[in-house]
Design a protein around this motif. Sequence first.
Motif, PDB file in Angstrom:
ATOM      1  N   LYS A 126     -24.010 -92.455 -42.528  1.00  0.00           N
ATOM      2  CA  LYS A 126     -23.465 -92.859 -41.227  1.00  0.00           C
ATOM      3  C   LYS A 126     -22.869 -91.636 -40.539  1.00  0.00           C
ATOM      4  N   PRO A 127     -23.163 -91.441 -39.253  1.00  0.00           N
ATOM      5  CA  PRO A 127     -22.659 -90.250 -38.556  1.00  0.00           C
ATOM      6  C   PRO A 127     -21.145 -90.273 -38.410  1.00  0.00           C
ATOM      7  N   MET A 128     -20.510 -89.171 -38.777  1.00  0.00           N
ATOM      8  CA  MET A 128     -19.057 -89.049 -38.692  1.00  0.00           C
ATOM      9  C   MET A 128     -18.618 -88.029 -37.650  1.00  0.00           C
ATOM     10  N   ALA A 129     -19.403 -86.949 -37.526  1.00  0.00           N
ATOM     11  CA  ALA A 129     -18.974 -85.870 -36.644  1.00  0.00           C
ATOM     12  C   ALA A 129     -20.157 -85.024 -36.214  1.00  0.00           C
TER      13      ALA A 129
ATOM     14  N   SER B 128     -22.225 -87.084 -48.857  1.00  0.00           N
ATOM     15  CA  SER B 128     -22.319 -86.350 -47.592  1.00  0.00           C
ATOM     16  C   SER B 128     -23.731 -85.820 -47.383  1.00  0.00           C
ATOM     17  N   SER B 129     -24.115 -85.690 -46.126  1.00  0.00           N
ATOM     18  CA  SER B 129     -25.399 -85.092 -45.770  1.00  0.00           C
ATOM     19  C   SER B 129     -25.288 -84.555 -44.353  1.00  0.00           C
ATOM     20  N   SER B 130     -26.256 -83.784 -43.953  1.00  0.00           N
ATOM     21  CA  SER B 130     -26.253 -83.184 -42.622  1.00  0.00           C
ATOM     22  C   SER B 130     -27.609 -83.366 -41.960  1.00  0.00           C
ATOM     23  N   ARG B 131     -27.576 -83.588 -40.685  1.00  0.00           N
ATOM     24  CA  ARG B 131     -28.791 -83.574 -39.873  1.00  0.00           C
ATOM     25  C   ARG B 131     -28.714 -82.340 -38.992  1.00  0.00           C
ATOM     26  N   LEU B 132     -29.580 -81.382 -39.241  1.00  0.00           N
ATOM     27  CA  LEU B 132     -29.546 -80.114 -38.522  1.00  0.00           C
ATOM     28  C   LEU B 132     -30.210 -80.259 -37.154  1.00  0.00           C
TER      29      LEU B 132
ATOM     30  N   ASN C  17     -23.549 -92.560 -32.496  1.00  0.00           N
ATOM     31  CA  ASN C  17     -23.825 -93.995 -32.503  1.00  0.00           C
ATOM     32  C   ASN C  17     -22.595 -94.814 -32.103  1.00  0.00           C
ATOM     33  N   ILE C  18     -21.954 -94.378 -31.003  1.00  0.00           N
ATOM     34  CA  ILE C  18     -20.796 -95.079 -30.453  1.00  0.00           C
ATOM     35  C   ILE C  18     -21.016 -95.265 -28.952  1.00  0.00           C
ATOM     36  N   PRO C  19     -20.311 -96.213 -28.323  1.00  0.00           N
ATOM     37  CA  PRO C  19     -20.470 -96.399 -26.873  1.00  0.00           C
ATOM     38  C   PRO C  19     -19.993 -95.168 -26.110  1.00  0.00           C
ATOM     39  N   PRO C  20     -20.626 -94.844 -24.969  1.00  0.00           N
ATOM     40  CA  PRO C  20     -20.148 -93.724 -24.143  1.00  0.00           C
ATOM     41  C   PRO C  20     -18.679 -93.912 -23.777  1.00  0.00           C
ATOM     42  N   HIS C  21     -17.973 -92.788 -23.717  1.00  0.00           N
ATOM     43  CA  HIS C  21     -16.551 -92.757 -23.356  1.00  0.00           C
ATOM     44  C   HIS C  21     -15.647 -93.321 -24.445  1.00  0.00           C
TER      45      HIS C  21
ATOM     46  N   THR D 148     -16.595 -82.651 -33.163  1.00  0.00           N
ATOM     47  CA  THR D 148     -16.217 -83.892 -32.503  1.00  0.00           C
ATOM     48  C   THR D 148     -16.324 -85.012 -33.526  1.00  0.00           C
ATOM     49  N   TYR D 149     -15.193 -85.618 -33.866  1.00  0.00           N
ATOM     50  CA  TYR D 149     -15.121 -86.672 -34.871  1.00  0.00           C
ATOM     51  C   TYR D 149     -14.959 -88.042 -34.222  1.00  0.00           C
ATOM     52  N   ARG D 150     -15.570 -89.038 -34.821  1.00  0.00           N
ATOM     53  CA  ARG D 150     -15.388 -90.415 -34.389  1.00  0.00           C
ATOM     54  C   ARG D 150     -13.945 -90.858 -34.645  1.00  0.00           C
ATOM     55  N   ALA D 151     -13.239 -91.250 -33.590  1.00  0.00           N
ATOM     56  CA  ALA D 151     -11.857 -91.677 -33.761  1.00  0.00           C
ATOM     57  C   ALA D 151     -11.757 -93.046 -34.427  1.00  0.00           C
ATOM     58  N   ASP D 152     -12.863 -93.820 -34.403  1.00  0.00           N
ATOM     59  CA  ASP D 152     -12.819 -95.132 -35.064  1.00  0.00           C
ATOM     60  C   ASP D 152     -13.049 -95.022 -36.566  1.00  0.00           C
TER      61      ASP D 152
END
Length: 240
Positions: free
Chosen positions: A139-142, A99-103, A198-202, A226-230
């Motif tokens: 990879k961004p998760m949330a 895990s890591s964070s981008r502030l 890094n996901i398509p809008p909507h 906000t979490y990636r549902a995929d």
Amino acid sequence: MLKKNVPLPLYYQIEEYLKQKIEEEEFEAGRMIPSERELSERFEVSRMTVRQAVTNLVNAGVLYREKGKGTYVAEKKIEQPLKGLTSFTEDMKKRGMTSSSRLLAFDVIEAPRDIREKLNLEEGKKVYGIQRIRMADEKPMAIENTFMPKELLPDLSEEIVQGSIYNYVEHELGMAISQARQIIEARAADEEEANYLNIPPHSPVLHIERKSFLAHNVPFEVVKSTYRADRYKFITDIDR
């Protein structure tokens, strides 16, 4: 080969074949699966039957399409139990992921009204406003927006929030985190969220609001994530 003399629909059998190949890692994440034409020839069925099977797996998040290129195997979703209060860092460690964070923001602000009410703060009190992108294996998760009372954590710093805030609260400050209440909603990502994740809008996302408490029912954080549902799914065991 498909079993055409059993009551299982042909498209369902193709779905099960593809899921088995993915489970056995013959079709790895990010790999393009055979085309509809190839699958229809292999199984001696119409392309419409193959298309239904593939579309069902795309809708389930097992596969994804790239326009003009083909259909690919999606990353396996992370299962998050809805029982037990753990941090993102702890969740990823359990799964063997780094895990890591981008502030994005670390500010001291006057608590907005809704945050003030949830944290039982008087008007004019200050809170930390922290925005982070939470990453797993880079990879961004949330996206997390965290609000915490400044008086309760006067020495919180940017360096600390780059890691695990829960670890700091429990092990550095010796405070016991006792419980939390979460609200989970499904919605579509806005353009800013889509860009950060890094996901398509909507695209579908899971919006989670959590209010966490220390011992003696003292609220110490409100987190809007906000979490990636995929990439994420939440599971729970229910007893009757």
